[in-house]
Design a protein around this motif. Structure first.
Motif, mmCIF file in Angstrom:
data_model
loop_
_atom_site.group_PDB
_atom_site.id
_atom_site.type_symbol
_atom_site.label_atom_id
_atom_site.label_comp_id
_atom_site.label_asym_id
_atom_site.label_seq_id
_atom_site.Cartn_x
_atom_site.Cartn_y
_atom_site.Cartn_z
ATOM 1 N N GLU A 66 0.828 -1.208 0.000
ATOM 2 C CA GLU A 66 0.000 0.000 0.000
ATOM 3 C C GLU A 66 0.864 1.261 0.000
ATOM 4 N N LEU A 67 1.959 1.241 0.752
ATOM 5 C CA LEU A 67 2.870 2.384 0.786
ATOM 6 C C LEU A 67 3.423 2.668 -0.614
ATOM 7 N N LEU A 68 3.908 1.631 -1.279
ATOM 8 C CA LEU A 68 4.469 1.811 -2.625
ATOM 9 C C LEU A 68 3.419 2.333 -3.599
ATOM 10 N N LEU A 69 2.212 1.776 -3.542
ATOM 11 C CA LEU A 69 1.139 2.249 -4.433
ATOM 12 C C LEU A 69 0.810 3.715 -4.168
ATOM 13 N N SER A 70 0.810 4.108 -2.908
ATOM 14 C CA SER A 70 0.476 5.497 -2.573
ATOM 15 C C SER A 70 1.567 6.469 -3.021
ATOM 16 N N HIS A 71 2.749 5.929 -3.345
ATOM 17 C CA HIS A 71 3.853 6.768 -3.818
ATOM 18 C C HIS A 71 4.168 6.542 -5.291
ATOM 19 N N GLY A 72 3.179 6.035 -6.027
ATOM 20 C CA GLY A 72 3.291 5.974 -7.473
ATOM 21 C C GLY A 72 3.799 4.685 -8.084
ATOM 22 N N ALA A 73 3.934 3.615 -7.296
ATOM 23 C CA ALA A 73 4.349 2.340 -7.884
ATOM 24 C C ALA A 73 3.289 1.876 -8.871
ATOM 25 N N GLN A 74 3.725 1.399 -10.004
ATOM 26 C CA GLN A 74 2.811 0.985 -11.077
ATOM 27 C C GLN A 74 2.495 -0.507 -10.955
ATOM 28 N N PRO A 75 1.232 -0.876 -10.714
ATOM 29 C CA PRO A 75 0.881 -2.289 -10.555
ATOM 30 C C PRO A 75 0.869 -3.064 -11.873
ATOM 31 N N ASN A 76 0.929 -2.380 -13.000
ATOM 32 C CA ASN A 76 0.844 -3.065 -14.296
ATOM 33 C C ASN A 76 2.209 -3.376 -14.916
ATOM 34 N N ILE A 77 3.287 -3.184 -14.173
ATOM 35 C CA ILE A 77 4.615 -3.539 -14.665
ATOM 36 C C ILE A 77 4.732 -5.062 -14.680
ATOM 37 N N LYS A 78 5.213 -5.607 -15.788
ATOM 38 C CA LYS A 78 5.376 -7.059 -15.903
ATOM 39 C C LYS A 78 6.819 -7.453 -15.626
ATOM 40 N N ASN A 79 6.965 -8.646 -15.027
ATOM 41 C CA ASN A 79 8.311 -9.174 -14.818
ATOM 42 C C ASN A 79 8.728 -9.973 -16.051
ATOM 43 N N LYS A 80 9.828 -10.701 -15.973
ATOM 44 C CA LYS A 80 10.355 -11.407 -17.150
ATOM 45 C C LYS A 80 9.466 -12.549 -17.633
ATOM 46 N N VAL A 81 8.592 -13.067 -16.778
ATOM 47 C CA VAL A 81 7.665 -14.110 -17.223
ATOM 48 C C VAL A 81 6.270 -13.527 -17.478
ATOM 49 N N GLN A 82 6.235 -12.200 -17.623
ATOM 50 C CA GLN A 82 5.025 -11.464 -17.997
ATOM 51 C C GLN A 82 3.939 -11.456 -16.929
ATOM 52 N N TRP A 83 4.308 -11.637 -15.656
ATOM 53 C CA TRP A 83 3.349 -11.534 -14.564
ATOM 54 C C TRP A 83 3.256 -10.095 -14.100
ATOM 55 N N MET A 84 2.030 -9.635 -13.920
ATOM 56 C CA MET A 84 1.823 -8.342 -13.281
ATOM 57 C C MET A 84 1.657 -8.591 -11.786
ATOM 58 N N THR A 85 1.662 -7.537 -11.017
ATOM 59 C CA THR A 85 1.545 -7.655 -9.572
ATOM 60 C C THR A 85 0.132 -8.046 -9.187
ATOM 61 N N TYR A 86 0.011 -9.072 -8.367
ATOM 62 C CA TYR A 86 -1.276 -9.414 -7.766
ATOM 63 C C TYR A 86 -1.431 -8.572 -6.526
ATOM 64 N N LEU A 87 -2.508 -7.821 -6.450
ATOM 65 C CA LEU A 87 -2.702 -6.937 -5.312
ATOM 66 C C LEU A 87 -3.817 -7.446 -4.415
ATOM 67 N N PRO A 88 -3.650 -7.303 -3.102
ATOM 68 C CA PRO A 88 -4.739 -7.665 -2.183
ATOM 69 C C PRO A 88 -5.970 -6.829 -2.502
ATOM 70 N N LYS A 89 -7.145 -7.381 -2.241
ATOM 71 C CA LYS A 89 -8.390 -6.697 -2.576
ATOM 72 C C LYS A 89 -8.472 -5.288 -1.997
ATOM 73 N N ARG A 90 -7.962 -5.113 -0.785
ATOM 74 C CA ARG A 90 -8.117 -3.807 -0.150
ATOM 75 C C ARG A 90 -7.280 -2.715 -0.816
ATOM 76 N N THR A 91 -6.324 -3.087 -1.680
ATOM 77 C CA THR A 91 -5.507 -2.077 -2.339
ATOM 78 C C THR A 91 -5.940 -1.830 -3.771
ATOM 79 N N ARG A 92 -6.891 -2.580 -4.278
ATOM 80 C CA ARG A 92 -7.335 -2.411 -5.673
ATOM 81 C C ARG A 92 -8.257 -1.240 -5.825
#
Length: 92
Positions: A66-92
């Motif tokens: 939640e801290l990272l998201l509140s400071h502009g972290a992008q949840p749609n960044i993909k890693n090398k196997v093309q996974w995006m970040t799974y976020l807990p329901k309360r942060t979506r």
């Protein structure tokens, strides 16, 4: 040798893993040498491609996520196997 910008990303990652309050301080600090850390909120591990947000979400560290998201972290960044970040329901 790790670059200065890489060190800033690792420093933020370490803070998120060890002490969320310190990570919060780093992300809100106005001190000149902490500004690079604020710019590294979307830093990615060069080997896995995981962002700090990926690692916090994978580790179930909701406060850090939640801290990272509140400071502009992008949840749609993909890693090398093309996974995006799974976020807990309360942060979506």
């Amino acid at each position: 040798m790790e670059s200065a910008s890489g060190n800033a990303g690792l420093r933020l990652l370490d803070a998120c893993l060890d002490d969320v309050q310190y990570a919060r301080y780093l992300l809100t600090s106005k001190r000149a040498h902490d500004l690079e850390i604020r710019r590294k909120v979307n830093w990615k591990d060069p080997h896995s491609g995981n962002s700090i947000l990926h690692l916090m979400a994978f580790s179930d560290l909701d406060d850090a996520t939640e801290l990272l998201l509140s400071h502009g972290a992008q949840p749609n960044i993909k890693n090398k196997v093309q996974w995006m970040t799974y976020l807990p329901k309360r942060t979506r």
